[in-house]
Write a protein that holds these residues in place. Structure first.
Motif, PDB file in Angstrom:
ATOM      1  N   GLY A  65      -3.453   7.769  65.260  1.00 28.11           N
ATOM      2  CA  GLY A  65      -4.682   7.181  65.373  1.00 28.11           C
ATOM      3  C   GLY A  65      -4.452   6.099  66.936  1.00 28.11           C
ATOM      4  N   ARG A  66      -4.522   4.640  66.123  1.00 25.30           N
ATOM      5  CA  ARG A  66      -4.087   3.674  67.450  1.00 25.30           C
ATOM      6  C   ARG A  66      -2.854   2.966  67.137  1.00 25.30           C
ATOM      7  NH1 ARG A  66      -9.488   0.074  68.829  1.00 25.30           N
ATOM      8  NH2 ARG A  66      -7.962  -0.150  70.739  1.00 25.30           N
ATOM      9  N   ARG A  67      -2.026   3.483  66.434  1.00 30.05           N
ATOM     10  CA  ARG A  67      -0.868   2.810  65.860  1.00 30.05           C
ATOM     11  C   ARG A  67       0.532   3.716  66.283  1.00 30.05           C
ATOM     12  NH1 ARG A  67      -1.389  -0.951  61.071  1.00 30.05           N
ATOM     13  NH2 ARG A  67      -3.429  -1.633  61.420  1.00 30.05           N
ATOM     14  N   LEU A  68       1.420   3.015  66.556  1.00 32.55           N
ATOM     15  CA  LEU A  68       2.888   3.921  67.059  1.00 32.55           C
ATOM     16  C   LEU A  68       3.510   3.467  65.769  1.00 32.55           C
ATOM     17  CD1 LEU A  68       3.744   2.300  70.253  1.00 32.55           C
ATOM     18  CD2 LEU A  68       3.238   4.440  69.697  1.00 32.55           C
ATOM     19  N   TYR A  69       4.318   4.655  65.131  1.00 31.04           N
ATOM     20  CA  TYR A  69       5.346   4.641  64.046  1.00 31.04           C
ATOM     21  C   TYR A  69       6.536   5.098  64.394  1.00 31.04           C
ATOM     22  CZ  TYR A  69       1.184   3.844  61.257  1.00 31.04           C
ATOM     23  OH  TYR A  69       0.042   3.294  60.511  1.00 31.04           O
ATOM     24  N   ILE A  70       7.630   4.531  63.883  1.00 30.25           N
ATOM     25  CA  ILE A  70       8.921   4.861  64.139  1.00 30.25           C
ATOM     26  C   ILE A  70       9.825   5.306  62.845  1.00 30.25           C
ATOM     27  CG2 ILE A  70      11.064   3.990  65.354  1.00 30.25           C
ATOM     28  CD1 ILE A  70       8.240   2.015  65.673  1.00 30.25           C
ATOM     29  N   LYS A  71      10.572   6.176  63.070  1.00 32.70           N
ATOM     30  CA  LYS A  71      11.436   6.589  61.904  1.00 32.70           C
ATOM     31  C   LYS A  71      12.313   5.676  61.627  1.00 32.70           C
ATOM     32  CE  LYS A  71      11.188  11.856  61.244  1.00 32.70           C
ATOM     33  NZ  LYS A  71      11.645  12.872  61.222  1.00 32.70           N
ATOM     34  N   ARG A  72      12.713   5.295  60.109  1.00 37.62           N
ATOM     35  CA  ARG A  72      13.469   4.299  60.000  1.00 37.62           C
ATOM     36  C   ARG A  72      15.078   4.612  60.136  1.00 37.62           C
ATOM     37  NH1 ARG A  72      15.368   3.254  53.930  1.00 37.62           N
ATOM     38  NH2 ARG A  72      15.269   5.345  54.328  1.00 37.62           N
ATOM     39  N   VAL A  73      15.374   6.304  60.439  1.00 38.33           N
ATOM     40  CA  VAL A  73      16.382   6.739  60.620  1.00 38.33           C
ATOM     41  C   VAL A  73      16.718   6.457  61.978  1.00 38.33           C
ATOM     42  CG1 VAL A  73      17.912   8.786  61.009  1.00 38.33           C
ATOM     43  CG2 VAL A  73      16.386   8.495  59.051  1.00 38.33           C
ATOM     44  N   GLU A  74      15.901   6.341  62.774  1.00 37.43           N
ATOM     45  CA  GLU A  74      16.039   6.223  64.250  1.00 37.43           C
ATOM     46  C   GLU A  74      16.267   4.854  64.619  1.00 37.43           C
ATOM     47  OE1 GLU A  74      13.366   7.539  67.510  1.00 37.43           O
ATOM     48  OE2 GLU A  74      12.965   9.605  66.248  1.00 37.43           O
ATOM     49  N   LEU A  75      15.751   3.829  63.835  1.00 40.13           N
ATOM     50  CA  LEU A  75      16.123   2.352  63.728  1.00 40.13           C
ATOM     51  C   LEU A  75      17.602   2.083  63.230  1.00 40.13           C
ATOM     52  CD1 LEU A  75      12.899   0.832  62.249  1.00 40.13           C
ATOM     53  CD2 LEU A  75      13.738   0.855  64.851  1.00 40.13           C
ATOM     54  N   ASP A  76      17.938   2.849  62.288  1.00 42.36           N
ATOM     55  CA  ASP A  76      19.249   2.840  61.954  1.00 42.36           C
ATOM     56  C   ASP A  76      20.125   3.246  63.011  1.00 42.36           C
ATOM     57  OD1 ASP A  76      18.520   1.755  59.396  1.00 42.36           O
ATOM     58  OD2 ASP A  76      18.712   3.679  58.470  1.00 42.36           O
ATOM     59  N   ARG A  77      19.997   4.368  63.650  1.00 42.68           N
ATOM     60  CA  ARG A  77      20.728   4.826  64.755  1.00 42.68           C
ATOM     61  C   ARG A  77      20.828   3.761  65.723  1.00 42.68           C
ATOM     62  NH1 ARG A  77      19.678   6.628  69.731  1.00 42.68           N
ATOM     63  NH2 ARG A  77      17.317   6.462  69.201  1.00 42.68           N
ATOM     64  N   LEU A  78      19.671   3.150  66.077  1.00 47.64           N
ATOM     65  CA  LEU A  78      19.733   2.182  67.316  1.00 47.64           C
ATOM     66  C   LEU A  78      20.594   0.926  66.907  1.00 47.64           C
ATOM     67  CD1 LEU A  78      18.265   1.532  69.791  1.00 47.64           C
ATOM     68  CD2 LEU A  78      16.690   0.228  68.514  1.00 47.64           C
ATOM     69  N   LEU A  79      20.701   0.466  65.477  1.00 48.18           N
ATOM     70  CA  LEU A  79      21.493  -0.433  65.257  1.00 48.18           C
ATOM     71  C   LEU A  79      22.911  -0.140  65.293  1.00 48.18           C
ATOM     72  CD1 LEU A  79      19.583  -1.907  61.961  1.00 48.18           C
ATOM     73  CD2 LEU A  79      20.051  -3.173  64.115  1.00 48.18           C
TER      74      LEU A  79
END
Length: 84
Positions: A65-79
Motif C-alpha cells: 500500500g502506502r507503507r514501508l515495512y522492514i523485517k525485524r531480522v534485518e534490524l537485528d543485523r543492522l544492530l
C-alpha cells in the motif's frame, strides 16, 4: 519517590515493548524506530531516521500500500553490524 516510579514504569514499558516485538516479523517505520530506540527530541519515534537508512541502502524495505515495512531480522543485523 517519583524517580523510582519513573524507573519502574520505564522498565515495565521496555519489557512490554520487547514482548510486543517478539511476535512481529514485519515492522512499520515507526515500529522500527521504537525497536532501534531512534527518537526525536520531543520523544516521538523518528521514522525519518529509518527512511534515511533505507535510502542509503542500509535496510531493505518492502512496500504494501502506502507503507514501508522492514523485517525485524534485518534490524537485528543492522544492530549487530553497528551501522545505525
Amino acid at each position: 519517590m517519583e524517580d523510582q516510579l519513573t524507573v519502574d514504569s520505564n522498565e515495565q514499558n521496555s519489557e512490554s515493548s520487547q514482548k510486543f516485538f517478539d511476535n512481529l516479523t514485519w515492522l512499520s517505520t515507526k515500529d522500527a524506530a521504537v525497536y532501534l530506540r531512534k527518537f526525536r527530541k520531543n520523544g516521538q519515534p523518528s521514522d525519518g531516521a529509518i527512511r534515511t537508512a533505507i535510502w542509503r541502502g542500509l535496510l531493505r524495505a518492502r512496500k504494501w500500500g502506502r507503507r514501508l515495512y522492514i523485517k525485524r531480522v534485518e534490524l537485528d543485523r543492522l544492530l549487530e553490524l553497528s551501522l545505525i
